[in-house]
Design a protein around this motif. Sequence first.
Motif, PDB file in Angstrom:
ATOM      1  N   MET A  75      26.138  19.309  81.357  1.00 40.91           N
ATOM      2  CA  MET A  75      26.522  17.914  81.575  1.00 40.91           C
ATOM      3  C   MET A  75      26.230  17.061  80.333  1.00 40.91           C
ATOM      4  O   MET A  75      26.996  16.154  79.995  1.00 40.91           O
ATOM      5  N   GLU A  76      25.132  17.359  79.652  1.00 36.86           N
ATOM      6  CA  GLU A  76      24.829  16.646  78.408  1.00 36.86           C
ATOM      7  C   GLU A  76      25.929  16.900  77.383  1.00 36.86           C
ATOM      8  O   GLU A  76      26.359  15.986  76.667  1.00 36.86           O
ATOM      9  N   HIS A  77      26.405  18.139  77.320  1.00 38.95           N
ATOM     10  CA  HIS A  77      27.481  18.485  76.389  1.00 38.95           C
ATOM     11  C   HIS A  77      28.764  17.733  76.746  1.00 38.95           C
ATOM     12  O   HIS A  77      29.457  17.199  75.859  1.00 38.95           O
ATOM     13  N   LEU A  78      29.073  17.667  78.038  1.00 39.61           N
ATOM     14  CA  LEU A  78      30.275  16.949  78.456  1.00 39.61           C
ATOM     15  C   LEU A  78      30.195  15.480  78.078  1.00 39.61           C
ATOM     16  O   LEU A  78      31.159  14.900  77.581  1.00 39.61           O
ATOM     17  N   ARG A  79      29.056  14.875  78.336  1.00 42.08           N
ATOM     18  CA  ARG A  79      28.903  13.449  78.033  1.00 42.08           C
ATOM     19  C   ARG A  79      29.002  13.192  76.533  1.00 42.08           C
ATOM     20  O   ARG A  79      29.565  12.181  76.097  1.00 42.08           O
ATOM     21  N   ARG A  80      28.505  14.119  75.725  1.00 42.57           N
ATOM     22  CA  ARG A  80      28.487  13.926  74.280  1.00 42.57           C
ATOM     23  C   ARG A  80      29.850  14.196  73.646  1.00 42.57           C
ATOM     24  O   ARG A  80      30.234  13.511  72.692  1.00 42.57           O
ATOM     25  N   ARG A  81      30.601  15.151  74.194  1.00 39.85           N
ATOM     26  CA  ARG A  81      31.798  15.624  73.501  1.00 39.85           C
ATOM     27  C   ARG A  81      33.114  15.246  74.177  1.00 39.85           C
ATOM     28  O   ARG A  81      34.166  15.336  73.562  1.00 39.85           O
ATOM     29  N   PHE A  82      33.066  14.887  75.461  1.00 40.52           N
ATOM     30  CA  PHE A  82      34.295  14.663  76.211  1.00 40.52           C
ATOM     31  C   PHE A  82      34.253  13.317  76.930  1.00 40.52           C
ATOM     32  O   PHE A  82      33.326  12.537  76.744  1.00 40.52           O
ATOM     33  N   GLN A  83      35.270  13.085  77.755  1.00 38.94           N
ATOM     34  CA  GLN A  83      35.353  11.881  78.572  1.00 38.94           C
ATOM     35  C   GLN A  83      35.332  12.304  80.043  1.00 38.94           C
ATOM     36  O   GLN A  83      36.376  12.575  80.630  1.00 38.94           O
ATOM     37  N   PRO A  84      34.153  12.404  80.668  1.00 37.87           N
ATOM     38  CA  PRO A  84      34.100  12.826  82.069  1.00 37.87           C
ATOM     39  C   PRO A  84      34.760  11.792  82.980  1.00 37.87           C
ATOM     40  O   PRO A  84      34.466  10.593  82.887  1.00 37.87           O
ATOM     41  N   VAL A  85      35.637  12.257  83.852  1.00 40.27           N
ATOM     42  CA  VAL A  85      36.337  11.380  84.790  1.00 40.27           C
ATOM     43  C   VAL A  85      36.396  12.080  86.146  1.00 40.27           C
ATOM     44  O   VAL A  85      36.260  13.300  86.243  1.00 40.27           O
ATOM     45  N   SER A  86      36.613  11.307  87.189  1.00 42.13           N
ATOM     46  CA  SER A  86      36.835  11.913  88.496  1.00 42.13           C
ATOM     47  C   SER A  86      38.275  12.406  88.581  1.00 42.13           C
ATOM     48  O   SER A  86      39.156  11.922  87.851  1.00 42.13           O
ATOM     49  N   LEU A  87      38.523  13.360  89.468  1.00 41.43           N
ATOM     50  CA  LEU A  87      39.896  13.817  89.674  1.00 41.43           C
ATOM     51  C   LEU A  87      40.798  12.660  90.090  1.00 41.43           C
ATOM     52  O   LEU A  87      41.935  12.539  89.629  1.00 41.43           O
ATOM     53  N   ARG A  88      40.273  11.797  90.956  1.00 42.15           N
ATOM     54  CA  ARG A  88      41.055  10.659  91.427  1.00 42.15           C
ATOM     55  C   ARG A  88      41.439   9.754  90.254  1.00 42.15           C
ATOM     56  O   ARG A  88      42.602   9.369  90.097  1.00 42.15           O
ATOM     57  N   ALA A  89      40.463   9.435  89.410  1.00 43.56           N
ATOM     58  CA  ALA A  89      40.736   8.556  88.271  1.00 43.56           C
ATOM     59  C   ALA A  89      41.683   9.221  87.285  1.00 43.56           C
ATOM     60  O   ALA A  89      42.544   8.558  86.688  1.00 43.56           O
ATOM     61  N   ALA A  90      41.548  10.538  87.111  1.00 45.52           N
ATOM     62  CA  ALA A  90      42.431  11.251  86.176  1.00 45.52           C
ATOM     63  C   ALA A  90      43.882  11.194  86.636  1.00 45.52           C
ATOM     64  O   ALA A  90      44.793  10.955  85.839  1.00 45.52           O
ATOM     65  N   VAL A  91      44.093  11.404  87.924  1.00 48.51           N
ATOM     66  CA  VAL A  91      45.451  11.376  88.473  1.00 48.51           C
ATOM     67  C   VAL A  91      46.036   9.964  88.384  1.00 48.51           C
ATOM     68  O   VAL A  91      47.205   9.775  88.020  1.00 48.51           O
ATOM     69  N   GLU A  92      45.224   8.970  88.705  1.00 45.58           N
ATOM     70  CA  GLU A  92      45.706   7.590  88.635  1.00 45.58           C
ATOM     71  C   GLU A  92      46.064   7.203  87.201  1.00 45.58           C
ATOM     72  O   GLU A  92      47.079   6.544  86.960  1.00 45.58           O
ATOM     73  N   PHE A  93      45.228   7.611  86.242  1.00 43.57           N
ATOM     74  CA  PHE A  93      45.515   7.310  84.840  1.00 43.57           C
ATOM     75  C   PHE A  93      46.818   7.976  84.411  1.00 43.57           C
ATOM     76  O   PHE A  93      47.664   7.357  83.754  1.00 43.57           O
ATOM     77  N   ALA A  94      47.007   9.247  84.785  1.00 46.32           N
ATOM     78  CA  ALA A  94      48.216   9.976  84.391  1.00 46.32           C
ATOM     79  C   ALA A  94      49.455   9.364  85.030  1.00 46.32           C
ATOM     80  O   ALA A  94      50.518   9.287  84.407  1.00 46.32           O
ATOM     81  N   ALA A  95      49.326   8.904  86.279  1.00 43.91           N
ATOM     82  CA  ALA A  95      50.467   8.302  86.958  1.00 43.91           C
ATOM     83  C   ALA A  95      50.906   7.008  86.272  1.00 43.91           C
ATOM     84  O   ALA A  95      52.098   6.702  86.202  1.00 43.91           O
ATOM     85  N   GLN A  96      49.944   6.282  85.749  1.00 42.63           N
ATOM     86  CA  GLN A  96      50.254   5.005  85.106  1.00 42.63           C
ATOM     87  C   GLN A  96      50.687   5.154  83.656  1.00 42.63           C
ATOM     88  O   GLN A  96      51.475   4.348  83.152  1.00 42.63           O
ATOM     89  N   ASN A  97      50.181   6.192  82.986  1.00 41.55           N
ATOM     90  CA  ASN A  97      50.391   6.293  81.543  1.00 41.55           C
ATOM     91  C   ASN A  97      51.240   7.486  81.107  1.00 41.55           C
ATOM     92  O   ASN A  97      51.599   7.589  79.932  1.00 41.55           O
TER      93      ASN A  97
END
Length: 239
Positions: A75-97
């Motif tokens: 989890m430390e690696h994810l926070r440092r290197r990536f953008q952790p998001v929820s599945l719900r937020a990921a789908v909503e972002f993709a639907a809008q963008n």
Amino acid sequence: MLSGTIHGSKRLARRLAATALYAGLDATGANRRAVRGSYSHLRVLAYHGVCPDSVRHEAWVPPFFVTESAFRRQMEHLRRRFQPVSLRAAVEFAAQNGHFEPGSVAVTLDDGYYNNLTLAGRILAEFAIPATVFLATRCVDEAQLLPHDRVRFIRLWRAAEGEPPIPELEHFTRETIGTVLEQLDSLWPRYEARVTPEQMEILRPMTWREVRSAPPRFDFGGHTHNHTILGNETREVRR
């Protein structure tokens, strides 16, 4: 048999080759550049449960669990290197963008173990990482250990006592859930009292009350009712 052996050898060779390739890329820094440059899709990490480091080698611990220390490092690696998001937020972002958020990764946990809220939950809170838990709803309804965990206990205890294995439980991943539950319903009352408080705390599913009171960082989804392996079932049972 020969065909399976050949295909298995090819898969192993590919895995070894990939491991060597990634090790070489990581040594040169190319792997890190490749990760940063491949942000056009969503990565989904599928966990199940988290256990204390002290029990990691116990035979009753599911082999697909990760230890607290390993989960924290990841989890430390994810926070440092990536953008952790929820599945719900990921789908909503993709639907809008029309694409996923750059560097997005979603953490999921299958089965609905209580340790998702406690051991994993504390670490997720530490790094402000959301997660989606997929519940096997009958186990939540009945506050009963998941079928595969009961099977593991029965197999361990019968082997320790020199009792013969039960074919339906030895090969339970190839059986219908009805067959497995029939065996468990007849056998589990004999063994249930042997489960220690520590084992129950680590392996039990969460309750509906705990689901409802979970922190906002958790979303929930379905993981079938009986935790069946759908490929073993008839179309009607799958439906």
